[in-house]
Design a protein around this motif. Structure first.
Motif, PDB file in Angstrom:
ATOM      1  N   PRO A  45      43.822  40.436  34.878  1.00 37.49           N
ATOM      2  CA  PRO A  45      44.531  41.416  35.713  1.00 37.49           C
ATOM      3  C   PRO A  45      45.944  40.946  36.061  1.00 37.49           C
ATOM      4  CG  PRO A  45      42.311  40.995  36.555  1.00 37.49           C
ATOM      5  CD  PRO A  45      42.594  39.949  35.516  1.00 37.49           C
ATOM      6  N   GLN A  46      46.854  41.893  36.122  1.00 35.89           N
ATOM      7  CA  GLN A  46      48.218  41.630  36.580  1.00 35.89           C
ATOM      8  C   GLN A  46      48.364  42.117  38.024  1.00 35.89           C
ATOM      9  OE1 GLN A  46      50.379  39.838  34.529  1.00 35.89           O
ATOM     10  NE2 GLN A  46      48.481  39.699  33.335  1.00 35.89           N
ATOM     11  N   LYS A  47      49.552  41.981  38.566  1.00 35.41           N
ATOM     12  CA  LYS A  47      49.772  42.307  39.980  1.00 35.41           C
ATOM     13  C   LYS A  47      49.330  43.731  40.313  1.00 35.41           C
ATOM     14  CE  LYS A  47      53.367  42.516  43.530  1.00 35.41           C
ATOM     15  NZ  LYS A  47      54.807  42.313  43.838  1.00 35.41           N
ATOM     16  N   GLU A  48      49.729  44.708  39.478  1.00 35.50           N
ATOM     17  CA  GLU A  48      49.370  46.109  39.770  1.00 35.50           C
ATOM     18  C   GLU A  48      47.859  46.342  39.648  1.00 35.50           C
ATOM     19  OE1 GLU A  48      50.983  45.753  35.532  1.00 35.50           O
ATOM     20  OE2 GLU A  48      51.536  45.088  37.556  1.00 35.50           O
ATOM     21  N   ASP A  49      47.199  45.569  38.766  1.00 35.12           N
ATOM     22  CA  ASP A  49      45.738  45.690  38.633  1.00 35.12           C
ATOM     23  C   ASP A  49      45.036  45.191  39.888  1.00 35.12           C
ATOM     24  OD1 ASP A  49      45.847  46.640  35.936  1.00 35.12           O
ATOM     25  OD2 ASP A  49      46.228  44.587  35.275  1.00 35.12           O
ATOM     26  N   TRP A  50      45.485  44.053  40.430  1.00 38.73           N
ATOM     27  CA  TRP A  50      44.887  43.531  41.671  1.00 38.73           C
ATOM     28  C   TRP A  50      45.063  44.538  42.807  1.00 38.73           C
ATOM     29  CZ3 TRP A  50      41.673  40.060  40.437  1.00 38.73           C
ATOM     30  CH2 TRP A  50      41.963  38.983  39.609  1.00 38.73           C
ATOM     31  N   GLU A  51      46.240  45.160  42.888  1.00 40.04           N
ATOM     32  CA  GLU A  51      46.491  46.138  43.959  1.00 40.04           C
ATOM     33  C   GLU A  51      45.585  47.355  43.812  1.00 40.04           C
ATOM     34  OE1 GLU A  51      50.661  46.814  43.493  1.00 40.04           O
ATOM     35  OE2 GLU A  51      51.229  45.128  44.800  1.00 40.04           O
ATOM     36  N   ARG A  52      45.396  47.816  42.579  1.00 46.03           N
ATOM     37  CA  ARG A  52      44.506  48.962  42.348  1.00 46.03           C
ATOM     38  C   ARG A  52      43.070  48.623  42.732  1.00 46.03           C
ATOM     39  NH1 ARG A  52      41.171  49.456  38.464  1.00 46.03           N
ATOM     40  NH2 ARG A  52      42.210  47.853  37.186  1.00 46.03           N
ATOM     41  N   ILE A  53      42.598  47.433  42.351  1.00 47.43           N
ATOM     42  CA  ILE A  53      41.236  47.012  42.684  1.00 47.43           C
ATOM     43  C   ILE A  53      41.062  46.947  44.200  1.00 47.43           C
ATOM     44  CG2 ILE A  53      39.625  45.066  42.576  1.00 47.43           C
ATOM     45  CD1 ILE A  53      40.801  44.457  39.763  1.00 47.43           C
ATOM     46  N   PRO A  64      38.982  45.942  53.088  1.00 50.67           N
ATOM     47  CA  PRO A  64      40.403  45.918  52.709  1.00 50.67           C
ATOM     48  C   PRO A  64      40.820  44.606  52.052  1.00 50.67           C
ATOM     49  CG  PRO A  64      40.166  45.425  55.043  1.00 50.67           C
ATOM     50  CD  PRO A  64      38.771  45.699  54.520  1.00 50.67           C
ATOM     51  N   ASN A  65      41.896  44.681  51.294  1.00 50.81           N
ATOM     52  CA  ASN A  65      42.515  43.496  50.675  1.00 50.81           C
ATOM     53  C   ASN A  65      41.538  42.689  49.824  1.00 50.81           C
ATOM     54  OD1 ASN A  65      44.552  44.385  52.358  1.00 50.81           O
ATOM     55  ND2 ASN A  65      45.201  42.341  52.968  1.00 50.81           N
ATOM     56  N   CYS A  66      40.524  43.326  49.275  1.00 48.78           N
ATOM     57  CA  CYS A  66      39.527  42.631  48.463  1.00 48.78           C
ATOM     58  C   CYS A  66      39.814  42.878  46.983  1.00 48.78           C
ATOM     59  CB  CYS A  66      38.118  43.112  48.806  1.00 48.78           C
ATOM     60  SG  CYS A  66      36.831  42.359  47.789  1.00 48.78           S
ATOM     61  N   ILE A  67      39.919  41.810  46.214  1.00 50.82           N
ATOM     62  CA  ILE A  67      40.246  41.952  44.785  1.00 50.82           C
ATOM     63  C   ILE A  67      39.049  41.626  43.895  1.00 50.82           C
ATOM     64  CG2 ILE A  67      42.723  41.585  45.050  1.00 50.82           C
ATOM     65  CD1 ILE A  67      42.253  38.649  44.252  1.00 50.82           C
ATOM     66  N   GLY A  68      37.863  41.499  44.475  1.00 54.30           N
ATOM     67  CA  GLY A  68      36.693  41.282  43.640  1.00 54.30           C
ATOM     68  C   GLY A  68      35.550  40.624  44.381  1.00 54.30           C
ATOM     69  N   ALA A  69      34.334  40.863  43.876  1.00 58.50           N
ATOM     70  CA  ALA A  69      33.127  40.210  44.387  1.00 58.50           C
ATOM     71  C   ALA A  69      32.675  39.192  43.355  1.00 58.50           C
ATOM     72  CB  ALA A  69      32.037  41.250  44.643  1.00 58.50           C
ATOM     73  N   GLU A 135      43.340  28.121  42.813  1.00 59.01           N
ATOM     74  CA  GLU A 135      43.857  27.062  43.694  1.00 59.01           C
ATOM     75  C   GLU A 135      45.368  26.914  43.548  1.00 59.01           C
ATOM     76  OE1 GLU A 135      42.867  25.103  46.037  1.00 59.01           O
ATOM     77  OE2 GLU A 135      40.698  25.465  46.080  1.00 59.01           O
ATOM     78  N   LYS A 136      45.864  27.074  42.319  1.00 57.39           N
ATOM     79  CA  LYS A 136      47.289  26.868  42.049  1.00 57.39           C
ATOM     80  C   LYS A 136      48.087  28.169  42.132  1.00 57.39           C
ATOM     81  CE  LYS A 136      46.274  22.916  39.072  1.00 57.39           C
ATOM     82  NZ  LYS A 136      46.286  22.382  37.683  1.00 57.39           N
ATOM     83  N   ASN A 137      47.403  29.267  42.504  1.00 58.29           N
ATOM     84  CA  ASN A 137      48.062  30.573  42.673  1.00 58.29           C
ATOM     85  C   ASN A 137      48.797  31.005  41.402  1.00 58.29           C
ATOM     86  OD1 ASN A 137      48.717  32.895  44.068  1.00 58.29           O
ATOM     87  ND2 ASN A 137      50.563  32.019  44.994  1.00 58.29           N
ATOM     88  N   LYS A 138      48.084  30.971  40.272  1.00 55.49           N
ATOM     89  CA  LYS A 138      48.685  31.317  38.980  1.00 55.49           C
ATOM     90  C   LYS A 138      48.130  32.618  38.395  1.00 55.49           C
ATOM     91  CE  LYS A 138      49.880  26.628  37.473  1.00 55.49           C
ATOM     92  NZ  LYS A 138      49.703  25.602  36.418  1.00 55.49           N
ATOM     93  N   LEU A 139      47.515  33.454  39.220  1.00 55.71           N
ATOM     94  CA  LEU A 139      46.852  34.652  38.698  1.00 55.71           C
ATOM     95  C   LEU A 139      47.605  35.946  39.027  1.00 55.71           C
ATOM     96  CD1 LEU A 139      43.093  33.785  39.397  1.00 55.71           C
ATOM     97  CD2 LEU A 139      44.276  33.813  37.205  1.00 55.71           C
ATOM     98  N   HIS A 140      48.870  35.826  39.424  1.00 53.67           N
ATOM     99  CA  HIS A 140      49.711  37.002  39.713  1.00 53.67           C
ATOM    100  C   HIS A 140      49.139  37.849  40.863  1.00 53.67           C
ATOM    101  CE1 HIS A 140      51.502  35.914  35.882  1.00 53.67           C
ATOM    102  NE2 HIS A 140      50.354  36.121  35.267  1.00 53.67           N
ATOM    103  N   ILE A 141      48.409  37.209  41.762  1.00 53.13           N
ATOM    104  CA  ILE A 141      47.866  37.944  42.914  1.00 53.13           C
ATOM    105  C   ILE A 141      49.008  38.239  43.878  1.00 53.13           C
ATOM    106  CG2 ILE A 141      46.280  37.824  44.879  1.00 53.13           C
ATOM    107  CD1 ILE A 141      44.505  36.018  43.140  1.00 53.13           C
TER     108      ILE A 141
END
Length: 294
Positions: A45-53, A64-69, A135-141
Motif C-alpha cells: 500500500p502507498q499513502k493514499e491506500d492507507w488513507e482509504r483503508i 478511526p485511524n486504523c490501517i489494518g487488523a 519500526e523504521k517507518n518505511k511503509l509510506h504511512i
C-alpha cells in the motif's frame, strides 16, 4: 487441489497420473500464479491506500485511524525432516505461520508466510520484513490525523490481540483486570475486538474457499509457503469483484472472555504508546466517538 483439499495421491488416482507428477504440476501452477498475480493482488500500500483503508475502518467498523487488523494463522503441515521442534507449536501440531494484515474489506494487504510454528505472533512480527519496516517507518504511512469530529491528532495504527506488544503504531487490548474495573477500558476493548475480528473472518473465508486448510498439508515447508501464498493471492483476486461487506450491528465481545488468562504485557512499551491507547479510549467514550448501542 487447493479448493477440495484432496491429497496428491487422490488426485493422481483420479487423473491416472503419477503422484510426483501431480505434485510438480501443483507447485508449478502456484509459482505461475505468484509470479503473475502477486504484484496486482497483494501490492504494497502507498499513502493514499492507507488513507482509504483508514476511512473504511471508520465507516464500517467504527474504529478511526486504523490501517489494518493483524493476526497469525497456524497452517498444519507434516513434520519436516531433520527440523526437531522448530515447527512444533503450542497446539501440539507442526505448522508454519501465516501472519497477515487485513483491511476493512477482508482483503490481505501484507502477508508474511513460513515462520516456525513454535514462534509467537509478536516474535514473528518483530523479525519479519514488515515488522522491521514498521519500526523504521518505511511503509509510506501518513502522518497523524485528527480523530473524526475532534481536533485531537493521533497516529495511524494497526490493531492486534493480546499476542502482540503495545507500540506507537500497534494497539492491543487492556489486560483483563484493568478492563473489569474500568467501564471505559471495557468499551475500548469491545471496539477493538469488533474491528479486529475482520482478520479472523478473513482467515475463516480463506479456509471455507480452500479446503486444503482443513487437513494436514503434506508438503515441505518451502512448498507449503508457495501454496499458502497462492491461496492468499486468489482470495484477494476473488474479492476484487465483490462489494459484499458484513457489518455487525452489535459489538462482538466473544474474544474478551479469556483476556484475564493472558500474562500482563506492555511493560517495555514506550510511555507514548500507553498515552495513545488512552486517547483512543477517551475518544470512544466521548460524544464524537460513542456508538448508539453503547
Amino acid at each position: 487441489f487447493l479448493a477440495t483439499g484432496d491429497s496428491y495421491q487422490t488426485i493422481a488416482f483420479s487423473f491416472r497420473l503419477g503422484h510426483s507428477t501431480v505434485q510438480g504440476i501443483v507447485i508449478e501452477v502456484c509459482n505461475a500464479i505468484i509470479l503473475k498475480l502477486k504484484e496486482e493482488c497483494i501490492k504494497t500500500p502507498q499513502k493514499e491506500d492507507w488513507e482509504r483503508i483508514a476511512n473504511e475502518f471508520w465507516e464500517i467498523w467504527n474504529f478511526p485511524n486504523c490501517i489494518g487488523a493483524l493476526d497469525g494463522k497456524h497452517v498444519v503441515i507434516e513434520a519436516p525432516p531433520n527440523t526437531g521442534s522448530l515447527y512444533y507449536n503450542y497446539k501440539k501440531t507442526f505448522s508454519i505461520v501465516l501472519l497477515a494484515l487485513v483491511d476493512a474489506q477482508y482483503k490481505f494487504t501484507v502477508v508474511d508466510i513460513g515462520a516456525f510454528g513454535k514462534n509467537s505472533d509478536g516474535g514473528i512480527l518483530s523479525h519479519s520484513n514488515f515488522g522491521k519496516a514498521l519500526e523504521k517507518n518505511k511503509l509510506h504511512i501518513p502522518n497523524n490525523r485528527a480523530l473524526p469530529g475532534t481536533n485531537e491528532k493521533l497516529p495511524y495504527v494497526i490493531i492486534g490481540d493480546e499476542a502482540f506488544p503495545l507500540k506507537n503504531y500497534l494497539l492491543r487490548p487492556y489486560p483483563g483486570p484493568q478492563m473489569y474495573s474500568d467501564v471505559k477500558k471495557k468499551i475500548f476493548n469491545e471496539r477493538l475486538s469488533r474491528a479486529r475480528k475482520v482478520v479472523e473472518d478473513a482467515f475463516g473465508q480463506l479456509t471455507a474457499k480452500f479446503r486444503i486448510y482443513c487437513r494436514r498439508l503434506k508438503s515441505l515447508p518451502e512448498n507449503a509457503d508457495k501454496i499458502v501464498m497462492t491461496t492468499c493471492i486468489l482470495h484477494n483476486y476473488i474479492k476484487q469483484d465483490s462489494s459484499e461487506i458484513h457489518t455487525s450491528e452489535v459489538a462482538d465481545t466473544t474474544s474478551l472472555g479469556n483476556l484475564s488468562s493472558f500474562p500482563r504485557q506492555g511493560g517495555s512499551a514506550q510511555r507514548q504508546a500507553f498515552q495513545y491507547r488512552d486517547q483512543f479510549k477517551d475518544f470512544f467514550n466521548s460524544p464524537a466517538g460513542k456508538l448508539p448501542w453503547e
